[in-house]
Scaffold this motif. Structure first.
Motif, short mmCIF file in Angstrom:
data_model
loop_
_atom_site.label_atom_id
_atom_site.label_comp_id
_atom_site.label_asym_id
_atom_site.label_seq_id
_atom_site.Cartn_x
_atom_site.Cartn_y
_atom_site.Cartn_z
N ARG A 59 -27.41 8.61 81.18
CA ARG A 59 -27.00 9.60 81.92
C ARG A 59 -27.03 10.86 80.59
O ARG A 59 -26.64 10.51 79.47
N VAL A 71 -26.45 14.29 84.59
CA VAL A 71 -27.81 13.87 85.24
C VAL A 71 -28.02 12.23 85.14
O VAL A 71 -28.03 12.08 83.98
N VAL A 79 -34.84 11.38 87.99
CA VAL A 79 -33.53 11.80 88.37
C VAL A 79 -33.09 10.87 89.53
O VAL A 79 -33.83 10.60 90.48
N PHE A 82 -27.07 13.35 90.45
CA PHE A 82 -26.08 14.29 89.47
C PHE A 82 -24.76 14.36 89.91
O PHE A 82 -24.49 14.43 91.08
N LEU A 149 -33.13 18.77 90.87
CA LEU A 149 -31.69 19.29 91.12
C LEU A 149 -31.77 20.38 92.17
O LEU A 149 -30.74 20.18 93.00
#
Length: 157
Positions: A59, A71, A79, A82, A149
């Motif tokens: 992370r 993250v 990813v 998060f 994201l």
């Protein structure tokens, strides 16, 4: 020798310079992974190496003027999810790939020695401020990271 990021024991000869104080697992993510160029935390996102927990995914932290992302990274650099916090730590938004997002509100209550944070579930999350900040300050974030994201933030609907 112990890793300065996760505390695991390792042999110094197993790592490459300049990350000799990191185990091979942490040395892999010690250089910038999420950003193309390091930001200052105001005009661009700043990537920060944070403590790694043994047995968990790697992370890193992305920091902007108003928000902070922790993250979680897969071994291939993708990813996995998060945790998003605002600057005053009053809200926490968690997203993991393949799971529904969760939103928590945090309220500081009590005085003196009885001061504590109370966490409540199912608060209201407004994604417009986060998306605006990603658009304004997120030019230095790698495109695939920024897309993940945005995908996680939009999953709240």
């Amino acid at each position: 020798m112990r890793c300065r990021h996760c505390g695991a024991r390792f042999n110094r000869a197993e790592t490459i310079p300049p990350f000799r104080a990191s185990c091979p697992r942490c040395a892999r993510i010690a250089p910038p992974v999420l950003v193309e160029r390091q930001g200052d935390g105001r005009s661009g996102f700043r990537e920060i190496m944070i403590r790694q927990n043994p047995g968990e995914f790697g992370r890193k932290q992305l920091e902007s003027p108003s928000f902070s992302f922790v993250v979680f990274l897969a071994k291939d650099g993708g990813v996995l999810g998060f945790d998003l916090e605002d600057r005053d730590l009053a809200h926490l938004y968690q997203w993991r790939r393949g799971e529904p997002p969760r939103f928590f509100g945090v309220r500081n209550v009590g005085k003196g020695y009885h001061n504590r944070d109370e966490v409540y579930i199912n608060g209201r999350f407004d994604p417009t401020a986060v998306l605006t900040e990603l658009r304004q300050c997120g030019a230095n974030i790698r495109a695939e990271i920024r897309e993940a994201l945005v995908e996680g933030i939009r999953a709240y609907r």
